[in-house]
Design a protein around this motif. Structure first.
Motif, PDB file in Angstrom:
ATOM      1  N   ASP A  63      48.134  18.942  49.616  1.00  0.00           N
ATOM      2  CA  ASP A  63      49.018  17.802  49.915  1.00  0.00           C
ATOM      3  C   ASP A  63      48.388  16.472  49.515  1.00  0.00           C
ATOM      4  O   ASP A  63      49.094  15.523  49.184  1.00  0.00           O
ATOM      5  CB  ASP A  63      49.465  17.794  51.374  1.00  0.00           C
ATOM      6  CG  ASP A  63      48.328  17.760  52.383  1.00  0.00           C
ATOM      7  OD1 ASP A  63      47.169  18.032  52.007  1.00  0.00           O
ATOM      8  OD2 ASP A  63      48.602  17.486  53.564  1.00  0.00           O
ATOM      9  N   LEU A  64      47.061  16.382  49.508  1.00  0.00           N
ATOM     10  CA  LEU A  64      46.425  15.162  49.009  1.00  0.00           C
ATOM     11  C   LEU A  64      46.652  15.026  47.508  1.00  0.00           C
ATOM     12  O   LEU A  64      47.010  13.951  47.008  1.00  0.00           O
ATOM     13  CB  LEU A  64      44.922  15.186  49.306  1.00  0.00           C
ATOM     14  CG  LEU A  64      44.089  14.078  48.640  1.00  0.00           C
ATOM     15  CD1 LEU A  64      44.610  12.694  48.993  1.00  0.00           C
ATOM     16  CD2 LEU A  64      42.616  14.199  49.020  1.00  0.00           C
ATOM     17  N   GLU A  66      49.052  16.300  45.789  1.00  0.00           N
ATOM     18  CA  GLU A  66      50.473  15.991  45.622  1.00  0.00           C
ATOM     19  C   GLU A  66      50.740  14.514  45.911  1.00  0.00           C
ATOM     20  O   GLU A  66      51.536  13.860  45.223  1.00  0.00           O
ATOM     21  CB  GLU A  66      51.328  16.853  46.550  1.00  0.00           C
ATOM     22  CG  GLU A  66      51.414  18.311  46.155  1.00  0.00           C
ATOM     23  CD  GLU A  66      52.436  18.562  45.045  1.00  0.00           C
ATOM     24  OE1 GLU A  66      53.077  17.596  44.595  1.00  0.00           O
ATOM     25  OE2 GLU A  66      52.565  19.727  44.633  1.00  0.00           O
ATOM     26  N   ALA A  67      50.079  13.971  46.932  1.00  0.00           N
ATOM     27  CA  ALA A  67      50.259  12.558  47.283  1.00  0.00           C
ATOM     28  C   ALA A  67      49.809  11.650  46.142  1.00  0.00           C
ATOM     29  O   ALA A  67      50.442  10.621  45.866  1.00  0.00           O
ATOM     30  CB  ALA A  67      49.485  12.229  48.562  1.00  0.00           C
ATOM     31  N   THR A  70      52.477  11.830  43.452  1.00  0.00           N
ATOM     32  CA  THR A  70      53.654  11.064  43.869  1.00  0.00           C
ATOM     33  C   THR A  70      53.402   9.573  43.714  1.00  0.00           C
ATOM     34  O   THR A  70      54.275   8.820  43.259  1.00  0.00           O
ATOM     35  CB  THR A  70      54.000  11.398  45.334  1.00  0.00           C
ATOM     36  OG1 THR A  70      54.309  12.790  45.432  1.00  0.00           O
ATOM     37  CG2 THR A  70      55.188  10.573  45.824  1.00  0.00           C
ATOM     38  N   TRP A  71      52.204   9.133  44.079  1.00  0.00           N
ATOM     39  CA  TRP A  71      51.844   7.714  43.931  1.00  0.00           C
ATOM     40  C   TRP A  71      51.857   7.302  42.473  1.00  0.00           C
ATOM     41  O   TRP A  71      52.356   6.219  42.128  1.00  0.00           O
ATOM     42  CB  TRP A  71      50.463   7.486  44.553  1.00  0.00           C
ATOM     43  CG  TRP A  71      49.937   6.104  44.357  1.00  0.00           C
ATOM     44  CD1 TRP A  71      50.211   5.006  45.110  1.00  0.00           C
ATOM     45  CD2 TRP A  71      49.038   5.662  43.317  1.00  0.00           C
ATOM     46  NE1 TRP A  71      49.532   3.904  44.616  1.00  0.00           N
ATOM     47  CE2 TRP A  71      48.817   4.281  43.521  1.00  0.00           C
ATOM     48  CE3 TRP A  71      48.406   6.303  42.261  1.00  0.00           C
ATOM     49  CZ2 TRP A  71      47.978   3.532  42.689  1.00  0.00           C
ATOM     50  CZ3 TRP A  71      47.577   5.569  41.437  1.00  0.00           C
ATOM     51  CH2 TRP A  71      47.372   4.199  41.641  1.00  0.00           C
ATOM     52  N   ARG A 273      42.644  12.814  54.865  1.00  0.00           N
ATOM     53  CA  ARG A 273      43.871  12.559  55.642  1.00  0.00           C
ATOM     54  C   ARG A 273      44.235  11.071  55.602  1.00  0.00           C
ATOM     55  O   ARG A 273      45.413  10.707  55.467  1.00  0.00           O
ATOM     56  CB  ARG A 273      43.676  12.971  57.103  1.00  0.00           C
ATOM     57  CG  ARG A 273      43.371  14.428  57.349  1.00  0.00           C
ATOM     58  CD  ARG A 273      44.528  15.339  56.977  1.00  0.00           C
ATOM     59  NE  ARG A 273      44.434  15.818  55.620  1.00  0.00           N
ATOM     60  CZ  ARG A 273      45.422  16.425  54.959  1.00  0.00           C
ATOM     61  NH1 ARG A 273      46.593  16.614  55.542  1.00  0.00           N
ATOM     62  NH2 ARG A 273      45.263  16.841  53.738  1.00  0.00           N
ATOM     63  N   ILE A 276      45.864  10.109  52.234  1.00  0.00           N
ATOM     64  CA  ILE A 276      47.284  10.453  52.127  1.00  0.00           C
ATOM     65  C   ILE A 276      48.131   9.367  52.769  1.00  0.00           C
ATOM     66  O   ILE A 276      49.153   8.932  52.211  1.00  0.00           O
ATOM     67  CB  ILE A 276      47.552  11.818  52.796  1.00  0.00           C
ATOM     68  CG1 ILE A 276      46.888  12.937  51.989  1.00  0.00           C
ATOM     69  CG2 ILE A 276      49.055  12.073  52.929  1.00  0.00           C
ATOM     70  CD1 ILE A 276      46.953  14.301  52.662  1.00  0.00           C
ATOM     71  N   LEU A 279      48.172   6.188  50.532  1.00  0.00           N
ATOM     72  CA  LEU A 279      48.970   6.336  49.320  1.00  0.00           C
ATOM     73  C   LEU A 279      50.467   6.294  49.613  1.00  0.00           C
ATOM     74  O   LEU A 279      51.264   5.877  48.773  1.00  0.00           O
ATOM     75  CB  LEU A 279      48.620   7.649  48.625  1.00  0.00           C
ATOM     76  CG  LEU A 279      47.249   7.705  47.942  1.00  0.00           C
ATOM     77  CD1 LEU A 279      46.868   9.145  47.603  1.00  0.00           C
ATOM     78  CD2 LEU A 279      47.225   6.846  46.688  1.00  0.00           C
ATOM     79  N   ALA A 280      50.848   6.721  50.810  1.00  0.00           N
ATOM     80  CA  ALA A 280      52.271   6.791  51.158  1.00  0.00           C
ATOM     81  C   ALA A 280      52.823   5.468  51.667  1.00  0.00           C
ATOM     82  O   ALA A 280      54.040   5.312  51.768  1.00  0.00           O
ATOM     83  CB  ALA A 280      52.486   7.878  52.217  1.00  0.00           C
ATOM     84  N   ASP A 281      51.954   4.510  51.977  1.00  0.00           N
ATOM     85  CA  ASP A 281      52.402   3.257  52.588  1.00  0.00           C
ATOM     86  C   ASP A 281      52.269   2.106  51.600  1.00  0.00           C
ATOM     87  O   ASP A 281      51.180   1.586  51.373  1.00  0.00           O
ATOM     88  CB  ASP A 281      51.586   2.961  53.852  1.00  0.00           C
ATOM     89  CG  ASP A 281      52.075   1.702  54.554  1.00  0.00           C
ATOM     90  OD1 ASP A 281      53.214   1.698  55.037  1.00  0.00           O
ATOM     91  OD2 ASP A 281      51.305   0.710  54.587  1.00  0.00           O
TER      92      ASP A 281
END
Length: 375
Positions: A63-64, A66-67, A70-71, A273, A276, A279-281
């Motif tokens: 998931d990291l 993938e993050a 996505t970024w 963690r 992730i 990168l999402a914010d």
């Protein structure tokens, strides 16, 4: 015994002492270390992952990776990055320093990098026993032979120290050249979110950051032979977390991974963690850029009033300034005002008449530095 240069900042000690004697105190603008708080969303993610008794994955969790992919799509205009082509690193400096070694380079191999550049590109070549070669352009390498063709070419856009940005056309030409000659290209892009150039209306819909070496307009749709090196230290105030990654050619990433597994180069689980969450914010990145934009405007006015010319500085966290004199003279004059900057000579002979002035200080310190310069 490897021949390494002296650590540059050690030579600043007398000037720091001189600046510290100023009645108003020292304002240190010589290094690019963040001073603003780490975003709460990142701190919360780190705390939530604090119970970490087992070893983390060198490759990073799926998931990291993938993050990161996505970024890249959201912020860099790089669609379809293969998560298998992503590798977390313990800060970006360690990867810059060890990449030639991780790639198996050694005696007789050339590592090329910009003439005005972050010193660690040179150091990394030396650590591997390779030959460091600073160049202004590809033509500066001269007619290529088996022995003069670099094995690795570093790009740095936005540049540290100059703040210069390489455009799509330039990057595409470099990639084409590198593929024709079998050269690996590594692009250090850690200041990409801090681009100060005005956005033209025609650029609506373009990524809000500087172009990446992985941009499809650069690569023709293939990441073969290419690596992007990136850090969250600047955009997210995570220098203390050592949160960074390499991305690009999955074949190269697997080569790095195999060595790093043997060497125990693992990003801690709580940092993975936190990364992730960062990168999402997007919100905290926009807010931090606004802080730096305000500081930059204040400092630009002071630097201009002092009579320094600012060159390039299109992006990043520094003003690349010159008084058309030896950089150490400028450093001394600034020290007499209690302001410490970095001499351009730290970044190679091409910087000998410039100084690098960082935006990474509090609002109060930037305002005070500008006031001293303006006086």
């Amino acid at each position: 015994m490897r021949s390494l240069p002296d650590f540059p900042w050690d030579s600043l000690a007398p000037y720091k002492a001189r600046a510290s004697s100023h009645a108003g105190g020292l304002i240190d603008l010589s290094i690019g270390t963040p001073v603003d708080p780490t975003p709460q969303v990142v701190q919360d993610a780190l705390r939530a992952a604090a119970d970490a008794p087992g070893y983390p994955q060198t490759y990073g969790t799926p998931d990291l990776r993938e993050a990161v992919a996505t970024w890249f799509a959201a912020r860099r205009g790089v669609e379809g990055l293969d998560p298998d082509g992503v590798l977390p690193t313990i800060g970006s400096k360690e990867l810059v320093a060890w990449l030639p070694t991780l790639l198996g380079l050694g005696a007789g191999d050339i590592v090329a990098f910009p003439r005005a550049a972050y010193p660690t590109y040179d150091v990394g070549a030396r650590l591997a026993g390779a030959t460091p070669v600073p160049v202004d352009s590809l033509t500066a390498l001269g007619p290529l032979t088996r022995s003069t063709t670099p094995k690795l070419l570093w790009l740095n856009s936005p540049s540290n120290p100059t703040g210069k940005v390489l455009g799509i056309e330039h990057l595409a030409k470099v990639v084409d050249w590198a593929r024709r000659h079998g050269v690996i290209v590594a692009s250090d892009e850690c200041y990409a979110e801090l681009d100060w150039r005005p956005r033209e209306p025609a650029a609506h819909g373009e990524p809000p950051t500087t172009p990446s070496i992985l941009d499809p307009r650069v690569t023709g749709g293939s990441h073969e032979g290419l690596l992007c090196v990136y850090s969250l230290s600047k955009q997210s105030n995570l220098a203390g977390y050592r949160a960074a990654f390499a991305a690009g050619d999955p074949v190269l990433i697997r080569e790095l991974l195999e060595v790093r597994k043997h060497a125990g180069m693992m990003m801690p689980w709580p940092v993975q963690r936190a990364m992730i969450a960062a990168l999402a914010d997007e919100t905290h990145v926009v807010e931090q850029k606004a802080r730096y934009a305000a500081r930059r405007a204040t400092l630009l006015a002071g630097v201009a009033a002092y009579g320094l010319r600012v060159d390039d500085s299109e992006a990043g966290l520094y003003l690349w300034a010159s008084a058309d004199e030896d950089c150490w003279i400028t450093i001394g004059r600034l020290a007499d005002l209690g302001v410490l900057a970095a001499p351009g000579a730290f970044y190679g002979a091409a910087g000998a008449r410039h100084v690098r002035i960082a935006l990474t200080a509090t609002d109060a310190h930037i305002a005070e530095a500008a006031a001293r310069l303006s006086a």
